[in-house]
Motif scaffolding. Structure first.
Motif, PDB file in Angstrom:
ATOM      1  N   THR A 103       0.829  -1.204   0.000  1.00 21.62           N
ATOM      2  CA  THR A 103       0.000   0.000   0.000  1.00 21.62           C
ATOM      3  C   THR A 103       0.862   1.251   0.000  1.00 21.62           C
ATOM      4  N   HIS A 152      -3.128  -8.417  -2.039  1.00 19.91           N
ATOM      5  CA  HIS A 152      -2.196  -7.315  -2.260  1.00 19.91           C
ATOM      6  C   HIS A 152      -0.775  -7.753  -1.905  1.00 19.91           C
ATOM      7  N   GLY A 188      -4.430   2.392  -1.512  1.00 17.61           N
ATOM      8  CA  GLY A 188      -4.376   3.187  -0.284  1.00 17.61           C
ATOM      9  C   GLY A 188      -5.728   3.696   0.166  1.00 17.61           C
ATOM     10  N   TYR A 225      -9.201  -6.917   2.678  1.00 23.10           N
ATOM     11  CA  TYR A 225      -9.649  -5.565   2.342  1.00 23.10           C
ATOM     12  C   TYR A 225     -11.078  -5.602   1.806  1.00 23.10           C
TER      13      TYR A 225
END
Length: 677
Positions: A485, A520, A612, A646
């Motif tokens: 991120t 990610h 982000g 997420y």
């Protein structure tokens, strides 16, 4: 005398048009060469394969089947009509001229007329799509209409020129000239002399339209005819979405990231002139679709216009500028000229709001038929704001501080990374010190370690591995944030610091295989860490779960009666092309019904957390996670399934906001599998 004037006029207008065309194309190439040199991989075979698939196969265009078929007809139609165009031009100088094809010429003639008719139909359909159906992603205006007018006049003038030639030559209708023969019937009784005059009128109309279109093409969005094939051939052949690293040890660098248009690499600038302005990227963009100012198409178009304007200023003030494309030493001589150019790339051309709205989901890039890459440009400009100007949303600043100090986004004491294991007594998740003879390193990640909801995913996955007899270990309190991120927000320095620390840790513990619950982290370890020295196999937890099911190490046997609306996460899907494995896992569980959302697989909409945005507030329009949650709820599911912490967080927030959290659960695939064991 008339023949001589006719020839001289032809040479004059054709020569002028070709000169203008070449000058404009050369200027665009010169503008592109203002950028930094690109260090492209020498993988010609891969490039040629991609070129053939995308240029001649039109693969991306067929994502929208209607527009795709229309474009294929135009593309191949114009290729087929080139020989006919040559014959038509020569007919203007040699009465009744035919290409020396012998007995094959009649078949050539019929192919030309049928192709002309099909292209004309495609042009009419293009007009319908843009101006009658009014497809939202397509612009409507003079420029768009002008191209349709050009193409219509070109096709109609071909038919009329051939029609009047038939009458002029006194020929009868033929099955090999079906359309021009029918049209000739409408002019029955016209004299040969009048037909000859009208032949030349239509011939000149065709020629002047063709030359006008030639001059217009490189100045318009139709420059993609020239630059798109080059763009596809010269794009970075790297893993999807892999970012280009900054050499932080280069002491000659005064700035980091991209603050000026010429700071982009040359192959990035080709994107700008390759853009078709088809709007497919903006149509699929989660930011644009929820009312943010970001439009991927407008981003490219604004940068293209800025490059053209700035390049024109430079070239107009320095007559020798074309040589700069081949002589880097001349760059310094442009400094004074460039400084007088007052328009800033970030601020005047691209707003900071646009840059911070991007979720880096790559839906725009997946849709683009000319291989444009939007995300790397946005991240490069973010890098400039963060590393050079120190400008960023305050949430991003707090995020960086917490990662730097405690290696997690919340700033929780890093020594609490092991606490996720304390929630359950029926799992065994040893550290590398407790289980040195491990096969897989389970990289839990910050979400799995500290986020209360995501800890349940880590626990379920650990239980699955325990059940299967997988020997794994965790780094425990020695684990660091992956830096993914931080990199996409623009802090390349923090990313590389974390990357090197993690790799050193992996090497010290002789890690050969890594598995993680976070897409990610998975993408970063698999596709970006190897550049910095990582040598290990990387697995997403769904990959390992499916492997265990196939091998029979685990057997989902308990019925789980759930109608699951499955959400494809961006970093597993578009970044790593994993779509089938999660579905195969769900389909292997008794009682599970998989429901497919309207936007699924490569067209899946982002949950809104990437780039982000998980840690920053959305200040414009509708929240992305709300839009995606509503799409899932239209299926009336009992559960929304995910494979990403997420995504799970964003969808959970969505169901709570819609006040349906008691009716619709949000579960990770690992949690669903554990329920069936």
């Amino acid at each position: 005398m008339l023949s001589l004037l006719h020839f001289l006029a032809f040479m004059a207008v054709t020569g002028y048009a070709l000169f203008v065309f070449c000058s404009i194309v050369y200027s665009r190439v010169t503008f592109i060469r203002l950028g930094k040199k690109a260090d492209l991989q020498k993988d010609l075979g891969t490039r040629i394969n991609e070129f053939v698939v995308q240029v001649f196969g039109q693969k991306k265009l067929l994502k929208d089947s209607k527009s795709g078929v229309m474009h294929i007809v135009m593309f191949y139609g114009f290729l087929i009509l080139q020989m006919g165009a040559l014959e038509l031009i020569l007919k203007g100088f040699v009465k009744g001229f035919e290409l020396p094809l012998g007995n094959a010429h009649p078949y050539f003639s019929v192919s030309q007329e049928i192709t002309t008719f099909l292209v004309l139909l495609a042009v009419i359909y293009a007009f319908y799509r843009r101006f009658i159906e009014k497809l939202p992603r397509l612009k409507r205006g003079l420029k768009s209409g002008l191209v349709i007018i050009f193409l219509t006049v070109l096709m109609v003038s071909i038919f009329l020129t051939l029609t009047f030639e038939h009458i002029w030559l006194g020929g009868a209708g033929s099955v090999y000239t079906p359309f021009s023969s029918v049209i000739a019937g409408l002019f029955a009784g016209m004299s040969a002399n009048n037909a000859g005059i009208w032949f030349y009128v239509c011939w000149w109309v065709h020629l002047l339209t063709l030359l006008s279109f030639l001059v217009y093409v490189p100045q318009s969005k139709h420059a993609h005819i020239l630059f798109a094939p080059v763009n596809i051939l010269l794009r970075d052949t790297k893993p999807a979405g892999k970012l280009t690293s900054i050499d932080l040890d280069d002491e000659t660098q005064e700035t980091y990231g991209v603050g000026k248009i010429e700071d982009f690499r040359q192959n990035q600038l080709i994107d700008l002139y390759a853009c078709v302005e088809c709007g497919r990227c903006t149509q699929m963009c989660p930011a644009s679709g929820t009312g943010k100012t970001l439009s991927p198409m407008d981003l490219i178009v604004k940068m293209r216009d800025h490059l053209t304007e700035k390049g024109s200023v430079i070239t107009s003030s320095t007559p020798w500028v074309p040589s700069l494309a081949f002589s880097p030493s001349l760059r310094s001589e442009l400094a004074a000229t460039v400084e007088t150019y007052a328009t800033n790339l970030i601020g005047d051309v691209i707003t900071e709001e646009e840059l911070w709205a991007c979720t880096t989901c790559r839906n725009c890039e997946d849709q683009c038929p000319v291989a444009n890459e939007h995300v790397d440009k946005i991240v490069d400009m973010r890098r400039y704001l963060v590393l050079t100007e120190g400008k960023m949303p305050h949430e991003a600043s707090r995020y960086f501080q917490n990662i730097d100090r405690q290696s997690n986004p919340w700033g929780i004491n890093r020594k609490e990374r092991n606490k996720w294991r304390e929630g359950r007594n029926d799992i065994y998740a040893p550290t590398v010190d407790e289980e040195p003879d491990f096969e897989y390193l389970f990289f839990v990640g910050s979400m799995g370690s500290f986020d209360i909801r995501s800890q349940k995913i880590a626990q379920s996955f650990a239980k699955i591995m325990n059940t299967a007899g997988v020997k794994f270990a965790i780094l425990g309190n020695e684990e660091r944030n992956s830096g993914e991120t931080a990199r996409r927000i623009g802090n390349e320095f923090l990313f590389q610091q974390l990357c090197k620390e993690n790799i050193a840790n992996f090497q010290d513990n002789h890690v050969k295989k890594i598995v993680t619950i976070c897409p990610h982290t998975y993408n970063t370890f698999k596709n970006e860490y190897p550049e910095f020295g990582l040598e290990a196999e990387v697995y997403h937890h769904t990959e390992l779960v499916w492997k265990l099911i196939r091998e029979g190490s685990i057997k989902p046997t308990k019925e789980v009666k759930e109608a699951i609306a499955y959400h494809d996460s961006c970093y597993i899907g578009r970044y790593n092309d994993i779509y089938d494995i999660p579905r195969q896992i769900l389909n292997s569980i008794p009682g599970v019904q998989v429901l497919e959302m309207e936007r699924n697989r490569e067209d899946s909409m982002c949950c809104g957390a990437g780039g982000g945005m998980m840690w920053m507030e959305e200040t414009q329009g509708k929240r992305v996670n709300m839009e995606r949650t509503e799409q899932a709820l239209t299926l009336s599911p009992t559960t929304i399934g995910s494979n990403c912490p997420y995504c799970l967080t964003m969808m959970s927030d969505g169901t709570k906001a819609k006040e349906v959290e008691n009716q619709v659960k949000t579960l990770d695939i690992a949690e669903i599998v554990e329920r069936s064991l």
